[in-house]
Design a protein around this motif. Sequence first.
Motif, PDB file in Angstrom:
ATOM      1  N   THR A 215     -30.065   7.317   8.515  1.00 55.45           N
ATOM      2  CA  THR A 215     -30.563   7.930   9.751  1.00 55.45           C
ATOM      3  C   THR A 215     -32.043   8.244   9.603  1.00 55.45           C
ATOM      4  N   GLU A 216     -32.628   8.772  10.652  1.00 56.10           N
ATOM      5  CA  GLU A 216     -34.057   9.130  10.627  1.00 56.10           C
ATOM      6  C   GLU A 216     -34.370  10.234   9.637  1.00 56.10           C
ATOM      7  N   VAL A 217     -33.350  11.013   9.223  1.00 59.96           N
ATOM      8  CA  VAL A 217     -33.580  12.088   8.250  1.00 59.96           C
ATOM      9  C   VAL A 217     -33.030  11.728   6.873  1.00 59.96           C
ATOM     10  N   GLY A 218     -32.610  10.472   6.699  1.00 61.04           N
ATOM     11  CA  GLY A 218     -32.083  10.029   5.423  1.00 61.04           C
ATOM     12  C   GLY A 218     -30.627   9.644   5.503  1.00 61.04           C
ATOM     13  N   VAL A 219     -30.022   9.436   4.362  1.00 57.86           N
ATOM     14  CA  VAL A 219     -28.626   9.029   4.292  1.00 57.86           C
ATOM     15  C   VAL A 219     -27.732  10.254   4.440  1.00 57.86           C
ATOM     16  N   ILE A 220     -26.782  10.182   5.388  1.00 60.89           N
ATOM     17  CA  ILE A 220     -25.856  11.291   5.631  1.00 60.89           C
ATOM     18  C   ILE A 220     -24.449  10.735   5.812  1.00 60.89           C
ATOM     19  N   PRO A 221     -23.434  11.586   5.711  1.00 60.84           N
ATOM     20  CA  PRO A 221     -22.065  11.109   5.928  1.00 60.84           C
ATOM     21  C   PRO A 221     -21.896  10.540   7.341  1.00 60.84           C
ATOM     22  N   GLU A 222     -20.960   9.620   7.473  1.00 59.28           N
ATOM     23  CA  GLU A 222     -20.728   8.975   8.771  1.00 59.28           C
ATOM     24  C   GLU A 222     -20.233   9.952   9.831  1.00 59.28           C
ATOM     25  N   ASP A 223     -19.552  11.019   9.406  1.00 59.63           N
ATOM     26  CA  ASP A 223     -19.062  11.980  10.388  1.00 59.63           C
ATOM     27  C   ASP A 223     -20.017  13.167  10.554  1.00 59.63           C
ATOM     28  N   TRP A 224     -21.265  12.976  10.153  1.00 63.39           N
ATOM     29  CA  TRP A 224     -22.344  13.910  10.476  1.00 63.39           C
ATOM     30  C   TRP A 224     -23.246  13.216  11.491  1.00 63.39           C
TER      31      TRP A 224
ATOM     32  N   PRO B 122     -23.045  18.626  10.115  1.00 68.51           N
ATOM     33  CA  PRO B 122     -21.656  18.162  10.140  1.00 68.51           C
ATOM     34  C   PRO B 122     -21.099  18.346  11.547  1.00 68.51           C
ATOM     35  N   ASN B 123     -20.341  17.370  12.028  1.00 63.53           N
ATOM     36  CA  ASN B 123     -19.741  17.499  13.354  1.00 63.53           C
ATOM     37  C   ASN B 123     -18.611  18.523  13.371  1.00 63.53           C
ATOM     38  N   SER B 124     -18.033  18.775  12.203  1.00 65.66           N
ATOM     39  CA  SER B 124     -16.908  19.700  12.114  1.00 65.66           C
ATOM     40  C   SER B 124     -17.410  21.118  11.804  1.00 65.66           C
ATOM     41  N   GLU B 125     -17.051  22.079  12.664  1.00 66.12           N
ATOM     42  CA  GLU B 125     -17.437  23.468  12.388  1.00 66.12           C
ATOM     43  C   GLU B 125     -16.764  23.970  11.120  1.00 66.12           C
TER      44      GLU B 125
ATOM     45  N   LYS C 276     -28.126  27.415  -7.291  1.00 60.65           N
ATOM     46  CA  LYS C 276     -28.093  27.540  -5.838  1.00 60.65           C
ATOM     47  C   LYS C 276     -28.934  26.438  -5.177  1.00 60.65           C
ATOM     48  N   GLN C 277     -30.139  26.205  -5.710  1.00 58.55           N
ATOM     49  CA  GLN C 277     -30.996  25.163  -5.142  1.00 58.55           C
ATOM     50  C   GLN C 277     -30.310  23.802  -5.214  1.00 58.55           C
ATOM     51  N   ALA C 278     -29.651  23.530  -6.343  1.00 53.04           N
ATOM     52  CA  ALA C 278     -28.937  22.256  -6.491  1.00 53.04           C
ATOM     53  C   ALA C 278     -27.780  22.167  -5.503  1.00 53.04           C
ATOM     54  N   MET C 279     -27.067  23.275  -5.324  1.00 53.39           N
ATOM     55  CA  MET C 279     -25.952  23.293  -4.372  1.00 53.39           C
ATOM     56  C   MET C 279     -26.443  23.056  -2.945  1.00 53.39           C
ATOM     57  N   MET C 280     -27.554  23.683  -2.591  1.00 47.48           N
ATOM     58  CA  MET C 280     -28.093  23.486  -1.246  1.00 47.48           C
ATOM     59  C   MET C 280     -28.478  22.030  -1.025  1.00 47.48           C
ATOM     60  N   GLN C 281     -29.089  21.430  -2.031  1.00 44.61           N
ATOM     61  CA  GLN C 281     -29.476  20.013  -1.922  1.00 44.61           C
ATOM     62  C   GLN C 281     -28.242  19.129  -1.732  1.00 44.61           C
ATOM     63  N   GLU C 282     -27.187  19.403  -2.466  1.00 42.26           N
ATOM     64  CA  GLU C 282     -25.980  18.578  -2.401  1.00 42.26           C
ATOM     65  C   GLU C 282     -25.185  18.816  -1.116  1.00 42.26           C
ATOM     66  N   LEU C 283     -24.994  20.111  -0.783  1.00 42.49           N
ATOM     67  CA  LEU C 283     -24.096  20.442   0.327  1.00 42.49           C
ATOM     68  C   LEU C 283     -24.741  20.269   1.692  1.00 42.49           C
ATOM     69  N   LEU C 284     -26.027  20.590   1.804  1.00 39.76           N
ATOM     70  CA  LEU C 284     -26.681  20.542   3.119  1.00 39.76           C
ATOM     71  C   LEU C 284     -27.147  19.137   3.498  1.00 39.76           C
ATOM     72  N   THR C 285     -26.993  18.205   2.577  1.00 37.99           N
ATOM     73  CA  THR C 285     -27.296  16.805   2.891  1.00 37.99           C
ATOM     74  C   THR C 285     -26.030  15.961   2.935  1.00 37.99           C
TER      75      THR C 285
ATOM     76  N   VAL D 112     -15.157  19.391   2.446  1.00 46.15           N
ATOM     77  CA  VAL D 112     -14.070  19.059   3.370  1.00 46.15           C
ATOM     78  C   VAL D 112     -13.973  17.564   3.451  1.00 46.15           C
ATOM     79  N   GLN D 113     -12.807  17.022   3.191  1.00 48.47           N
ATOM     80  CA  GLN D 113     -12.643  15.572   3.268  1.00 48.47           C
ATOM     81  C   GLN D 113     -12.767  15.092   4.709  1.00 48.47           C
ATOM     82  N   PRO D 114     -13.482  13.976   4.936  1.00 46.67           N
ATOM     83  CA  PRO D 114     -13.554  13.435   6.292  1.00 46.67           C
ATOM     84  C   PRO D 114     -12.190  13.019   6.789  1.00 46.67           C
ATOM     85  N   GLU D 115     -12.004  13.123   8.097  1.00 47.67           N
ATOM     86  CA  GLU D 115     -10.692  12.863   8.680  1.00 47.67           C
ATOM     87  C   GLU D 115     -10.194  11.445   8.381  1.00 47.67           C
TER      88      GLU D 115
END
Length: 435
Positions: free
Chosen positions: A10-19, A167-170, A413-422, A428-431
Amino acid sequence: MEMRPGYKETEVGVIPEDWDVFAVRQMGEVVTGKALAVHASGKQRPYLRTKNVFDGRIDIEDVLTMPMTDEQFAHFRVRSGDVLLNEGQSIELVGRCSLYSDEYPEPCAMQNQLLRFRARDGVSSAFASYLFRRCQATGVFARIALQTTSIAHLGGSRFERLRLAWPNSESEQRAIAEALSDIDGLLSGLDRLIVKKRDLKQAAMQQLLTGMTRLPGFSGEWPVKKFAELFNFSGGYSASRDQLSTVGYCYLHYGDIHTSSKTFVDVKADYQDIPKLDIALKRVSSGSLLEDGDVVFVDASEDDEGASKHVVVVNADNIPFISGLHTIVAKAKTEELAHSYRRYCFQTQAIRQQFLFYAVGTKVTGISKTNIAKLTIPVPSVVEQTAIAEVLMDMDAELAALERRREKTCALKQAMMQELLTGKTRLVQPEAALA
């Protein structure tokens, strides 16, 4: 490079398909604060300013009030779940933000230089707060901000248009926010423990260094000595910060004494971090060259708190070390003060009060070599000094271990933010994977 299964470019980089990538305004309402006009007939209401909003924390100890109308208050009111951001701030701090939660008791309005993000239904405001905090930490806000003089302005419209990955899922948003909140809680716990340990150390110093509490096996009166009986005093070699670099001999700048949290400088251990002055040593007087056990006091401070700031030099290898501008070098005349004890004995309230008594100046507080020589200090035996220093050094070691643990937790924490927020790591497993 081959794309990971389940991910997209995407324009902001590689993200999961359900984001998906959305502008901030698509995910919630953004309101820009403004300077509110005082209405004498209005109700007295509390309001928040930029100085109240920190990274992940809102300071409600310094909240001001002003009379405002019900309409003003309703429009600029902050409620639980809102995210507040500093709209105007220095470039490195612009966009600093926090979630306003139920822990803050009284409803507040917000003043100018603040932005309020209120998440729409289906969007986790806690997730949004972490997403925005990462934008601030990684310089995203600094890049889009408009800078004028020393202040950068994020701007409500620029912030609204900023496109980020969500993420599309709340439920996934909430899971990410909860994981990051847990580590924030761990950091807060470490911060409280560090503050408690520091307070205990300060209390122990006031008791042990004044003789109010004696360690087992020690008794008797302590003689009181003038500094002039214990030290010879000299000044430092004058050089500006602009003259310092990474080349030359170690140089102790008075500003580094003011900003240091330690009361000693270990020349060998800290060598790489100590500024250098490229100069011939023959130009520096022997009184300005620092040896093991020397005590270096600042002779000027912009506030009373800094008037007694000092460091003890640890320099067993006799590495050339030059004391700088606005310093007073105290070289021992006798062996009456143990080296380890010197790290602590000048930190009592009684010593600070003496510094303030002899200090002169209005905008800048200063003390001279003549006046510092008049100060007095109680001097226990060297054996008792060493015992006291060992107790305090053990407390320092415990504090240092906690601070190292905090540094590691911050890095985690910084590593977790990098991993989780991208979306690189999923909580959560994608549907599609569950089908």
